[in-house]
Design a protein around this motif. Sequence first.
Motif, PDB file in Angstrom:
ATOM      1  N   VAL A   7       2.062 -13.167 -10.211  1.00 50.12           N
ATOM      2  CA  VAL A   7       1.504 -12.823  -9.099  1.00 50.12           C
ATOM      3  C   VAL A   7       1.914 -11.731  -8.976  1.00 50.12           C
ATOM      4  CG1 VAL A   7       2.262 -13.015  -6.506  1.00 50.12           C
ATOM      5  CG2 VAL A   7       1.786 -15.068  -7.769  1.00 50.12           C
ATOM      6  N   TYR A   8       1.338 -10.432  -8.429  1.00 45.17           N
ATOM      7  CA  TYR A   8       1.517  -8.712  -8.301  1.00 45.17           C
ATOM      8  C   TYR A   8       1.800  -8.303  -6.904  1.00 45.17           C
ATOM      9  CZ  TYR A   8      -0.155  -9.019 -13.670  1.00 45.17           C
ATOM     10  OH  TYR A   8      -0.242  -9.424 -14.487  1.00 45.17           O
ATOM     11  N   TYR A   9       2.569  -7.816  -6.994  1.00 44.82           N
ATOM     12  CA  TYR A   9       2.693  -6.907  -5.401  1.00 44.82           C
ATOM     13  C   TYR A   9       2.569  -4.761  -6.023  1.00 44.82           C
ATOM     14  CZ  TYR A   9       4.572 -11.242  -3.350  1.00 44.82           C
ATOM     15  OH  TYR A   9       5.228 -12.235  -3.349  1.00 44.82           O
ATOM     16  N   VAL A  10       1.737  -5.025  -5.030  1.00 46.89           N
ATOM     17  CA  VAL A  10       1.172  -3.261  -4.952  1.00 46.89           C
ATOM     18  C   VAL A  10       1.511  -2.651  -4.238  1.00 46.89           C
ATOM     19  CG1 VAL A  10      -0.052  -1.818  -6.336  1.00 46.89           C
ATOM     20  CG2 VAL A  10      -0.370  -4.382  -6.998  1.00 46.89           C
ATOM     21  N   ILE A  11       2.669  -1.707  -4.377  1.00 44.75           N
ATOM     22  CA  ILE A  11       2.933  -0.482  -3.070  1.00 44.75           C
ATOM     23  C   ILE A  11       2.100   0.813  -4.078  1.00 44.75           C
ATOM     24  CG2 ILE A  11       4.070  -1.467  -1.948  1.00 44.75           C
ATOM     25  CD1 ILE A  11       6.219  -0.351  -3.517  1.00 44.75           C
ATOM     26  N   SER A  12       1.638   2.118  -3.166  1.00 44.47           N
ATOM     27  CA  SER A  12       1.722   3.840  -3.569  1.00 44.47           C
ATOM     28  C   SER A  12       2.274   4.934  -2.163  1.00 44.47           C
ATOM     29  CB  SER A  12       0.867   3.689  -4.269  1.00 44.47           C
ATOM     30  OG  SER A  12      -0.367   3.414  -3.524  1.00 44.47           O
ATOM     31  N   ASP A  13       1.815   5.743  -2.805  1.00 47.32           N
ATOM     32  CA  ASP A  13       2.118   6.424  -1.646  1.00 47.32           C
ATOM     33  C   ASP A  13       3.222   6.300  -0.928  1.00 47.32           C
ATOM     34  OD1 ASP A  13      -0.934   8.722  -2.301  1.00 47.32           O
ATOM     35  OD2 ASP A  13      -1.398   5.945  -2.665  1.00 47.32           O
ATOM     36  N   LEU A  14       4.070   6.235  -1.580  1.00 42.59           N
ATOM     37  CA  LEU A  14       5.477   6.776  -0.941  1.00 42.59           C
ATOM     38  C   LEU A  14       5.914   7.696  -0.415  1.00 42.59           C
ATOM     39  CD1 LEU A  14       7.714   3.677  -1.976  1.00 42.59           C
ATOM     40  CD2 LEU A  14       6.046   3.848  -0.167  1.00 42.59           C
ATOM     41  N   LEU A  47       6.189  -6.417  -9.311  1.00 36.88           N
ATOM     42  CA  LEU A  47       6.136  -5.110  -8.635  1.00 36.88           C
ATOM     43  C   LEU A  47       5.636  -3.714  -9.525  1.00 36.88           C
ATOM     44  CD1 LEU A  47       6.173  -3.744  -5.416  1.00 36.88           C
ATOM     45  CD2 LEU A  47       8.183  -3.478  -6.016  1.00 36.88           C
ATOM     46  N   ILE A  48       4.428  -3.295  -9.019  1.00 36.26           N
ATOM     47  CA  ILE A  48       3.736  -1.621  -9.179  1.00 36.26           C
ATOM     48  C   ILE A  48       3.808  -1.446  -8.083  1.00 36.26           C
ATOM     49  CG2 ILE A  48       1.683  -1.018 -10.512  1.00 36.26           C
ATOM     50  CD1 ILE A  48       1.706  -3.985 -11.417  1.00 36.26           C
ATOM     51  N   ILE A  49       4.553  -0.098  -8.561  1.00 37.61           N
ATOM     52  CA  ILE A  49       4.385   0.482  -7.418  1.00 37.61           C
ATOM     53  C   ILE A  49       3.352   2.175  -8.222  1.00 37.61           C
ATOM     54  CG2 ILE A  49       5.651   3.158  -6.397  1.00 37.61           C
ATOM     55  CD1 ILE A  49       8.236   1.046  -7.242  1.00 37.61           C
ATOM     56  N   ASN A  50       2.182   1.960  -7.435  1.00 37.56           N
ATOM     57  CA  ASN A  50       1.270   2.604  -8.141  1.00 37.56           C
ATOM     58  C   ASN A  50       0.381   4.408  -7.976  1.00 37.56           C
ATOM     59  OD1 ASN A  50      -1.097   2.824  -9.937  1.00 37.56           O
ATOM     60  ND2 ASN A  50      -2.389   1.633  -8.420  1.00 37.56           N
ATOM     61  N   THR A 350      -4.406   0.996  -1.984  1.00 34.17           N
ATOM     62  CA  THR A 350      -2.953   0.137  -1.304  1.00 34.17           C
ATOM     63  C   THR A 350      -3.029   1.136  -0.303  1.00 34.17           C
ATOM     64  OG1 THR A 350      -1.652   1.579  -2.699  1.00 34.17           O
ATOM     65  CG2 THR A 350      -2.678  -0.766  -4.042  1.00 34.17           C
ATOM     66  N   GLY A 351      -3.459   1.695   0.537  1.00 35.90           N
ATOM     67  CA  GLY A 351      -3.249   2.543   1.386  1.00 35.90           C
ATOM     68  C   GLY A 351      -1.742   3.941   1.073  1.00 35.90           C
ATOM     69  N   THR A 352      -0.953   3.787   2.794  1.00 39.29           N
ATOM     70  CA  THR A 352       0.625   4.666   2.108  1.00 39.29           C
ATOM     71  C   THR A 352       1.051   4.255   2.778  1.00 39.29           C
ATOM     72  OG1 THR A 352       1.181   6.826   2.862  1.00 39.29           O
ATOM     73  CG2 THR A 352      -0.626   6.248   3.959  1.00 39.29           C
ATOM     74  N   TRP A 353       2.756   4.372   3.039  1.00 38.87           N
ATOM     75  CA  TRP A 353       3.064   4.048   3.171  1.00 38.87           C
ATOM     76  C   TRP A 353       4.328   5.286   3.929  1.00 38.87           C
ATOM     77  CZ3 TRP A 353       7.672  -0.099   2.779  1.00 38.87           C
ATOM     78  CH2 TRP A 353       6.553  -1.146   2.134  1.00 38.87           C
ATOM     79  N   LEU A 354       3.510   6.793   4.371  1.00 40.78           N
ATOM     80  CA  LEU A 354       3.661   7.698   5.152  1.00 40.78           C
ATOM     81  C   LEU A 354       2.947   7.165   6.693  1.00 40.78           C
ATOM     82  CD1 LEU A 354       2.664  10.695   2.973  1.00 40.78           C
ATOM     83  CD2 LEU A 354       5.268   9.873   3.704  1.00 40.78           C
ATOM     84  N   LYS A 355       3.250   7.712   7.536  1.00 45.16           N
ATOM     85  CA  LYS A 355       2.656   8.045   8.669  1.00 45.16           C
ATOM     86  C   LYS A 355       1.274   7.929   8.661  1.00 45.16           C
ATOM     87  CE  LYS A 355       5.545   9.687  12.069  1.00 45.16           C
ATOM     88  NZ  LYS A 355       6.247  10.847  12.168  1.00 45.16           N
ATOM     89  N   ARG A 356       0.202   7.356   9.443  1.00 42.82           N
ATOM     90  CA  ARG A 356      -1.127   7.728   9.332  1.00 42.82           C
ATOM     91  C   ARG A 356      -1.457   8.630  11.087  1.00 42.82           C
ATOM     92  NH1 ARG A 356      -5.704   3.865   7.744  1.00 42.82           N
ATOM     93  NH2 ARG A 356      -6.300   6.204   7.114  1.00 42.82           N
ATOM     94  N   LEU A 357      -2.348   9.297  10.649  1.00 43.82           N
ATOM     95  CA  LEU A 357      -2.371  10.496  12.462  1.00 43.82           C
ATOM     96  C   LEU A 357      -4.289   9.666  12.653  1.00 43.82           C
ATOM     97  CD1 LEU A 357      -0.638  13.399  11.151  1.00 43.82           C
ATOM     98  CD2 LEU A 357       0.159  11.612  12.724  1.00 43.82           C
ATOM     99  N   HIS A 358      -4.645   9.027  13.495  1.00 42.66           N
ATOM    100  CA  HIS A 358      -6.242   8.964  13.925  1.00 42.66           C
ATOM    101  C   HIS A 358      -6.476  10.103  14.863  1.00 42.66           C
ATOM    102  CE1 HIS A 358      -5.051   5.422  11.751  1.00 42.66           C
ATOM    103  NE2 HIS A 358      -3.908   5.176  12.442  1.00 42.66           N
TER     104      HIS A 358
END
Length: 447
Positions: A7-14, A47-50, A350-358
């Motif tokens: 099983v792969y868990y992927v996060i990116s853009d921290l 865990l893959i930090i992409n 994978t999106g980002t963990w930063l704040k997003r502004l709409h």
Amino acid sequence: MTADDRVYYVISDLHIGGDEQLEDVEFLDELLEFLKTLEQTEENAELIINGDAFGLWEFTTVDGLEKFDVLEDTYPELFEQFKHTGENIDITLLPGNHDHELAAYQEYVDRFAQYNVDLVQDESIKRPIGEHAIHFEHGHQQDANNRIDDWGSPHATPLGYFYNTLVTSRAGQLSDRGRYNWLKDVQAVTPTERMPVWLLSKYFYREMNPLLRYSIVPFLLLFNISAILAVLAGLDLLGIWSAPVTQGTEFLGQFGRAGTAAWFFLAINVAVTGLLLLVGVPLYFIRRDIRKTITRFGIFETELTVDPETPYKSAAEQIFKDDPETAIFCYGHTHRPSVQSVNGGLLVNTGTWLKRLHRRDGIIGILPPVFHPSYQLAAVKIESTADGGIGVEYEEMKKPSPAGEELTRTERFFTVGREPVPDLPDRTVINPEQAEQSQSTAPQLEQ
């Protein structure tokens, strides 16, 4: 590629780290909790930090391996948690554009290994999933403004490097000088063309003297009405149509001094609006003609920001064509979580963990738009299904919206009913075998 139940868990853009105010990681507690969960899991997981785990471009006062020393000293609990989690599952780290230096020094590999993190200094990696494979890359190599042509060079400086060292890092140094510490959110402004509008918005709602702001708000709110009144006043002055002005004056005259005050207020507002229209109309046509001329000469042929879809769809199509066993193209970089089918495979961001502004425009008038903040902290989970398919699911780490603390009452009032409701893609299942058997170009998806 042999079958694999991993099983792969992927996060990116921290984007962890940077000058001064950029060192504040608002999601650190959620990240630590996520890593602790993986520390306890009994799954055969990786865990893959992409890419873009760290904001090395945003460090401008230290160089090379000194940046790692700063990261260790600033986030000791994070690196300690990497060590504990890495004792239970594999942790693989890929460089992005903001932390491309990780690919430039072998010493980084050794330093991360001390915390049970396997730093792979390649542009991409491949992992088995059932009888198929997943292609992982950060995504900046598909972005002309951030592509690293000389991969692994410590001197690589694409266009995006200068933007982040000159603009983003400077914002981190100046952010605490504002009435509110907002400038550090500059990394969350995407695309970068929105930067001037965002700065105008934050100046108006945060930095402008409150007395000045509240004194001009009525004029701005009434701008659309005043524009019509200015046209009617012009028609009256030219003797073309006087009825609206005459009737309006008679109507307000019934209210005595209050009516007179209202008349003077409207007159001032109409005068200001009329001047703006007189100046604005010719400027609009001049600006339009200049843009046409610039376009004709091709001076601004290349845009400053990455196309969030087209380059990645093309790259995925090529990967799927050249390597038929690859079923998923997983990337980050654009900060937009998404899943879409591409020629029998899946394109996953994978999106980002930063704040997003709409961006949200105001309900009335020409007030600056409001940028509503939110979080979409998620790890993409990719696993085989019992019927031979591949499941892709976003596991969200809940974090309260910061809008209540970061938006002024004025911003909330003028965007009431227009608040963003961000959501993550639903679980998606693809069965490449069935897609191949049916000889269809579209994968069979279940959501």
